[in-house]
Design a protein around this motif. Structure first.
Motif, PDB file in Angstrom:
ATOM      1  N   ILE A  64       1.096  -1.155  -0.019  1.00 51.57           N
ATOM      2  CA  ILE A  64       0.038   0.074   0.099  1.00 51.57           C
ATOM      3  C   ILE A  64       0.950   1.219   0.057  1.00 51.57           C
ATOM      4  CG2 ILE A  64      -1.864   1.117   1.108  1.00 51.57           C
ATOM      5  CD1 ILE A  64      -2.505  -1.338   2.525  1.00 51.57           C
ATOM      6  N   ASP A  65       1.257   1.675  -1.164  1.00 52.00           N
ATOM      7  CA  ASP A  65       1.901   2.845  -1.413  1.00 52.00           C
ATOM      8  C   ASP A  65       1.247   4.115  -2.154  1.00 52.00           C
ATOM      9  OD1 ASP A  65       1.805   1.975  -3.790  1.00 52.00           O
ATOM     10  OD2 ASP A  65       3.725   1.326  -4.043  1.00 52.00           O
ATOM     11  N   MET A  66       2.056   5.016  -2.645  1.00 49.33           N
ATOM     12  CA  MET A  66       1.524   6.119  -3.344  1.00 49.33           C
ATOM     13  C   MET A  66       0.248   5.895  -4.448  1.00 49.33           C
ATOM     14  SD  MET A  66       3.902   9.188  -4.139  1.00 49.33           S
ATOM     15  CE  MET A  66       3.105  10.899  -4.321  1.00 49.33           C
ATOM     16  N   ALA A  67       0.858   4.567  -5.157  1.00 46.88           N
ATOM     17  CA  ALA A  67      -0.057   3.915  -6.014  1.00 46.88           C
ATOM     18  C   ALA A  67      -1.313   3.320  -5.755  1.00 46.88           C
ATOM     19  CB  ALA A  67       0.802   3.432  -7.051  1.00 46.88           C
ATOM     20  N   GLY A  68      -1.024   2.702  -4.417  1.00 47.61           N
ATOM     21  CA  GLY A  68      -2.045   1.531  -4.154  1.00 47.61           C
ATOM     22  C   GLY A  68      -2.929   2.521  -3.088  1.00 47.61           C
ATOM     23  N   GLY A  69      -2.438   3.388  -2.332  1.00 47.67           N
ATOM     24  CA  GLY A  69      -3.308   4.299  -1.538  1.00 47.67           C
ATOM     25  C   GLY A  69      -4.692   4.706  -2.061  1.00 47.67           C
ATOM     26  N   PRO A  70      -4.829   5.130  -3.405  1.00 49.74           N
ATOM     27  CA  PRO A  70      -6.128   5.428  -4.140  1.00 49.74           C
ATOM     28  C   PRO A  70      -6.958   4.403  -4.267  1.00 49.74           C
ATOM     29  CG  PRO A  70      -4.408   6.817  -4.936  1.00 49.74           C
ATOM     30  CD  PRO A  70      -3.521   5.730  -3.907  1.00 49.74           C
ATOM     31  N   LEU A  71      -6.388   3.293  -4.672  1.00 49.16           N
ATOM     32  CA  LEU A  71      -7.346   1.941  -4.754  1.00 49.16           C
ATOM     33  C   LEU A  71      -7.753   1.403  -3.459  1.00 49.16           C
ATOM     34  CD1 LEU A  71      -4.687  -0.255  -7.231  1.00 49.16           C
ATOM     35  CD2 LEU A  71      -6.758   1.189  -7.589  1.00 49.16           C
ATOM     36  N   LEU A  72      -7.107   1.569  -2.354  1.00 49.60           N
ATOM     37  CA  LEU A  72      -7.714   0.979  -1.347  1.00 49.60           C
ATOM     38  C   LEU A  72      -8.705   2.181  -0.840  1.00 49.60           C
ATOM     39  CD1 LEU A  72      -7.440  -0.498   1.332  1.00 49.60           C
ATOM     40  CD2 LEU A  72      -5.596   0.880   2.301  1.00 49.60           C
ATOM     41  N   GLU A  73      -8.547   3.130  -0.922  1.00 50.94           N
ATOM     42  CA  GLU A  73      -9.519   4.222  -0.721  1.00 50.94           C
ATOM     43  C   GLU A  73     -10.640   3.969  -1.503  1.00 50.94           C
ATOM     44  OE1 GLU A  73     -10.986   7.821   1.425  1.00 50.94           O
ATOM     45  OE2 GLU A  73      -8.977   6.937   1.510  1.00 50.94           O
ATOM     46  N   ALA A  74     -10.762   4.027  -2.642  1.00 45.33           N
ATOM     47  CA  ALA A  74     -11.849   3.641  -3.638  1.00 45.33           C
ATOM     48  C   ALA A  74     -12.443   2.292  -3.105  1.00 45.33           C
ATOM     49  CB  ALA A  74     -11.520   3.348  -5.061  1.00 45.33           C
ATOM     50  N   SER A  75     -11.786   1.222  -2.664  1.00 47.72           N
ATOM     51  CA  SER A  75     -12.440  -0.006  -2.319  1.00 47.72           C
ATOM     52  C   SER A  75     -12.980   0.307  -0.943  1.00 47.72           C
ATOM     53  CB  SER A  75     -11.196  -1.113  -2.018  1.00 47.72           C
ATOM     54  OG  SER A  75     -11.833  -2.256  -1.657  1.00 47.72           O
ATOM     55  N   ILE A  76     -12.512   0.971  -0.056  1.00 47.52           N
ATOM     56  CA  ILE A  76     -13.171   1.232   1.327  1.00 47.52           C
ATOM     57  C   ILE A  76     -14.354   1.960   1.094  1.00 47.52           C
ATOM     58  CG2 ILE A  76     -12.741   2.393   3.390  1.00 47.52           C
ATOM     59  CD1 ILE A  76      -9.689   1.833   3.331  1.00 47.52           C
ATOM     60  N   LEU A  77     -14.331   3.068   0.265  1.00 50.68           N
ATOM     61  CA  LEU A  77     -15.701   3.748  -0.106  1.00 50.68           C
ATOM     62  C   LEU A  77     -16.627   2.998  -0.469  1.00 50.68           C
ATOM     63  CD1 LEU A  77     -14.141   7.034  -1.504  1.00 50.68           C
ATOM     64  CD2 LEU A  77     -15.187   6.838   0.681  1.00 50.68           C
ATOM     65  N   GLN A  78     -16.425   1.956  -1.430  1.00 53.02           N
ATOM     66  CA  GLN A  78     -17.278   1.236  -1.972  1.00 53.02           C
ATOM     67  C   GLN A  78     -18.075   0.224  -0.746  1.00 53.02           C
ATOM     68  OE1 GLN A  78     -16.058  -2.060  -4.881  1.00 53.02           O
ATOM     69  NE2 GLN A  78     -17.061  -0.614  -6.341  1.00 53.02           N
ATOM     70  N   GLN A  79     -17.409  -0.102   0.117  1.00 52.93           N
ATOM     71  CA  GLN A  79     -17.778  -0.970   1.211  1.00 52.93           C
ATOM     72  C   GLN A  79     -18.328  -0.446   2.396  1.00 52.93           C
ATOM     73  OE1 GLN A  79     -17.883  -3.753  -1.189  1.00 52.93           O
ATOM     74  NE2 GLN A  79     -17.868  -4.752   0.841  1.00 52.93           N
ATOM     75  N   GLU A  80     -18.131   0.873   2.459  1.00 55.54           N
ATOM     76  CA  GLU A  80     -18.776   1.497   3.740  1.00 55.54           C
ATOM     77  C   GLU A  80     -20.207   1.478   3.974  1.00 55.54           C
ATOM     78  OE1 GLU A  80     -15.235   4.891   4.654  1.00 55.54           O
ATOM     79  OE2 GLU A  80     -17.077   5.668   3.578  1.00 55.54           O
ATOM     80  N   SER A  81     -20.441   1.197   4.938  1.00 59.21           N
ATOM     81  CA  SER A  81     -22.194   0.879   5.407  1.00 59.21           C
ATOM     82  C   SER A  81     -22.105   1.459   7.082  1.00 59.21           C
ATOM     83  CB  SER A  81     -22.464  -0.245   5.189  1.00 59.21           C
ATOM     84  OG  SER A  81     -22.086  -1.251   6.109  1.00 59.21           O
TER      85      SER A  81
ATOM     86  N   THR B 156     -21.988  -0.837   9.326  1.00 57.02           N
ATOM     87  CA  THR B 156     -21.653  -1.833  10.047  1.00 57.02           C
ATOM     88  C   THR B 156     -19.999  -1.747   9.863  1.00 57.02           C
ATOM     89  OG1 THR B 156     -21.339  -3.435   7.864  1.00 57.02           O
ATOM     90  CG2 THR B 156     -23.453  -3.609   9.351  1.00 57.02           C
ATOM     91  N   PRO B 157     -19.247  -2.475  10.953  1.00 54.46           N
ATOM     92  CA  PRO B 157     -17.802  -2.079  10.752  1.00 54.46           C
ATOM     93  C   PRO B 157     -17.330  -2.441   9.404  1.00 54.46           C
ATOM     94  CG  PRO B 157     -18.308  -3.207  12.718  1.00 54.46           C
ATOM     95  CD  PRO B 157     -19.659  -3.305  11.913  1.00 54.46           C
ATOM     96  N   THR B 158     -16.297  -1.746   8.996  1.00 57.08           N
ATOM     97  CA  THR B 158     -15.417  -1.863   7.748  1.00 57.08           C
ATOM     98  C   THR B 158     -14.206  -2.836   8.202  1.00 57.08           C
ATOM     99  OG1 THR B 158     -16.189   0.326   6.934  1.00 57.08           O
ATOM    100  CG2 THR B 158     -14.172  -0.731   5.845  1.00 57.08           C
ATOM    101  N   VAL B 159     -14.330  -4.074   7.712  1.00 58.57           N
ATOM    102  CA  VAL B 159     -13.269  -4.901   7.898  1.00 58.57           C
ATOM    103  C   VAL B 159     -12.120  -4.996   6.639  1.00 58.57           C
ATOM    104  CG1 VAL B 159     -12.564  -7.223   8.328  1.00 58.57           C
ATOM    105  CG2 VAL B 159     -14.930  -6.417   9.370  1.00 58.57           C
ATOM    106  N   ILE B 160     -10.859  -4.730   7.136  1.00 55.92           N
ATOM    107  CA  ILE B 160      -9.789  -4.636   5.814  1.00 55.92           C
ATOM    108  C   ILE B 160      -8.746  -5.735   6.711  1.00 55.92           C
ATOM    109  CG2 ILE B 160      -8.313  -3.547   4.968  1.00 55.92           C
ATOM    110  CD1 ILE B 160      -9.773  -1.009   5.877  1.00 55.92           C
ATOM    111  N   ASP B 161      -8.561  -6.739   5.810  1.00 54.22           N
ATOM    112  CA  ASP B 161      -7.804  -7.911   6.275  1.00 54.22           C
ATOM    113  C   ASP B 161      -6.402  -7.345   5.168  1.00 54.22           C
ATOM    114  OD1 ASP B 161      -6.191 -10.099   5.776  1.00 54.22           O
ATOM    115  OD2 ASP B 161      -7.778 -11.476   6.174  1.00 54.22           O
ATOM    116  N   VAL B 162      -5.595  -7.386   6.353  1.00 55.46           N
ATOM    117  CA  VAL B 162      -4.043  -6.779   5.774  1.00 55.46           C
ATOM    118  C   VAL B 162      -3.107  -7.880   6.060  1.00 55.46           C
ATOM    119  CG1 VAL B 162      -4.418  -4.324   6.192  1.00 55.46           C
ATOM    120  CG2 VAL B 162      -3.693  -5.784   7.950  1.00 55.46           C
TER     121      VAL B 162
END
Length: 105
Positions: free
Chosen positions: A26-43, A45-51
């Motif tokens: 998760i670097d400068m190129a991956g941060g926006p991808l992570l952000e987009a994925s999180i925004l898509q899943q937010e509700s 209920t808790p947002t679970v991120i497996d790292v």
């Protein structure tokens, strides 16, 4: 589970249980991808991120996680970081941000 977001160093999938599963750096190129994925899943209920498969995370990745935590608290819920490995744990420890998340393993 299929790859929902991907680039050269990062793949993000959404598991059957709705968890965001992150593979790679998760670097400068991956941060926006992570952000987009999180925004898509937010509700509401808790947002679970497996790292479990994250071996590098920089400040842009941390910013995406902290932004998600801030939005979750505003909705009355939380961000759960699942299967935190030593690389992610160290960044959270160094930056003093571990308390912004529920750490699940």
């Amino acid at each position: 589970m299929s790859a929902d977001f991907t680039n050269d160093s990062l793949t993000i999938e959404v598991d059957d249980d709705g968890a965001i599963v992150v593979h790679g750096d998760i670097d400068m190129a991956g941060g926006p991808l992570l952000e987009a994925s999180i925004l898509q899943q937010e509700s509401d209920t808790p947002t679970v991120i497996d790292v479990h498969d994250v071996f590098f995370i920089d400040s842009s990745g941390l910013r995406s996680l902290l932004d998600a935590s801030r939005r979750a608290r505003a909705r009355g819920t939380e961000v759960v970081l699942r299967s935190v490995g030593p690389e992610v744990a160290r960044l959270l420890e160094i930056t003093g941000t571990a308390g912004q998340f529920v750490i699940d393993g």
